[in-house]
Design an enzyme around this catalytic site. Structure first.
Site, PDB file in Angstrom:
ATOM      1  N   ALA A 155       0.599  -0.838   0.121  1.00 20.16           N
ATOM      2  CA  ALA A 155       0.125   0.145   0.012  1.00 20.16           C
ATOM      3  C   ALA A 155       0.758   1.487  -0.312  1.00 20.16           C
ATOM      4  CB  ALA A 155      -0.749   0.278   0.893  1.00 20.16           C
ATOM      5  N   TYR A 156       1.725   1.165   0.764  1.00 18.53           N
ATOM      6  CA  TYR A 156       2.961   2.215   0.482  1.00 18.53           C
ATOM      7  C   TYR A 156       3.967   2.463  -0.388  1.00 18.53           C
ATOM      8  CZ  TYR A 156       6.759   4.565   2.206  1.00 18.53           C
ATOM      9  OH  TYR A 156       7.911   5.921   2.057  1.00 18.53           O
ATOM     10  N   THR A 157       3.914   1.122  -1.570  1.00 20.27           N
ATOM     11  CA  THR A 157       4.593   1.965  -2.744  1.00 20.27           C
ATOM     12  C   THR A 157       3.570   2.327  -3.704  1.00 20.27           C
ATOM     13  OG1 THR A 157       4.583  -0.995  -2.674  1.00 20.27           O
ATOM     14  CG2 THR A 157       6.665   0.023  -2.256  1.00 20.27           C
ATOM     15  N   SER A 159       1.085   4.129  -3.181  1.00 21.61           N
ATOM     16  CA  SER A 159       0.525   5.573  -3.067  1.00 21.61           C
ATOM     17  C   SER A 159       1.873   6.192  -3.611  1.00 21.61           C
ATOM     18  CB  SER A 159       0.600   6.106  -1.418  1.00 21.61           C
ATOM     19  OG  SER A 159       1.046   5.743  -0.613  1.00 21.61           O
ATOM     20  N   LYS A 160       2.988   6.069  -3.432  1.00 22.74           N
ATOM     21  CA  LYS A 160       4.002   6.555  -3.110  1.00 22.74           C
ATOM     22  C   LYS A 160       4.662   6.265  -4.508  1.00 22.74           C
ATOM     23  CE  LYS A 160       5.449   8.211   0.397  1.00 22.74           C
ATOM     24  NZ  LYS A 160       5.758   9.819   0.414  1.00 22.74           N
TER      25      LYS A 160
END
Length: 249
Positions: A155-157, A159-160
């Protein structure tokens, strides 16, 4: 000594997530340029301490960037204190690791909110100021995690990586008004958080094996690039993705 950019003196700058880590280094770097800085962060103790240290150059506004109404109100508080916004640094984020098979819809939405959604709405809030002035700079903080294919934080990657698409869309839409929008993707930056949670002797060994530069990267390494990208010296640079990772990629 860091370079000085006279055009940044008295410019009004907002830094989200500005009370610690890379954000704090960015705030201090702009203070050295004699800019006026709005510091937005959830960490009230650190934010107030930073404002007390910097004095009239800074205004700390407690802000949870996932609360969009609160974010807009915080930006307005900076505008009320210093005037129209010249520079926006969308730095706030949270790089929590997570197991893909355990991610819920609510968790996914929360990661998008803390890492991506607020960047759009912060930009939306300051763009009228920049259009009216015919000039402005927005720097969105991305990450090298998705570029290198890092796992354990889907989810972090996701979004980034989306930060780059947002950056390029805003750059295209607002370039005609003199507004520049760029993305900065830090690599392994040795912040307090990284050192306390993720950096072990094994990971540090891997970092230096992958980096061309065999030294720790520190928040000031990123802050110097951000300040340059916000200055008139970078006046022809927009719609770009600048990687600050010591040559990993």
């Amino acid at each position: 000594m860091a370079a000085l950019y006279p055009d940044l003196e008295e410019r009004v700058v907002i830094v989200t997530g500005g009370a610690g880590g890379i954000g704090e280094a960015v705030v201090r770097a702009f203070a050295a340029q004699k800019a006026r800085i709005g510091v937005l962060d959830v960490d009230t103790a650190r934010g107030q301490a930073l404002q007390a240290e910097l004095g009239d150059a800074a205004l700390f506004v407690p802000c949870d960037v996932t609360d969009i109404d609160g974010l807009k109100a915080a930006i307005q508080a900076v505008r009320d204190r210093f005037g129209p916004i010249d520079v926006l640094i969308n730095n706030a984020a949270h790089d929590e690791r997570h197991d893909t098979l355990e991610v819920t819809e609510a968790y996914w939405d929360g990661r998008m909110a803390v890492n991506l959604k607020h960047q759009f709405f912060a930009a939306q809030a300051v763009l009228p100021d920049m259009k009216a002035r015919g000039k402005g700079a927005i720097v969105n903080l991305g990450s090298c995690s998705w570029v290198i294919g890092q796992g354990g934080m889907a989810a972090y990657t996701a979004s980034k990586s989306a930060v780059l698409g947002l950056t390029r869309s805003l750059a295209r839409d607002f370039g005609e008004f003199g507004v520049r929008v760029n993305a900065i993707a830090p690599g392994w930056i040795m912040t307090e958080r990284q050192l306390s949670l993720w950096v072990t002797p094994e990971t540090e060994k891997s970092i230096y094996e992958n980096q061309c530069l065999k030294r720790p990267l520190v928040p000031d390494d990123v802050a110097r690039v951000i300040v340059f990208m916000s200055s008139d010296e970078a006046g022809a640079i927009t719609n770009q993705h600048h990687i600050v990772d010591g040559g990993w990629n």
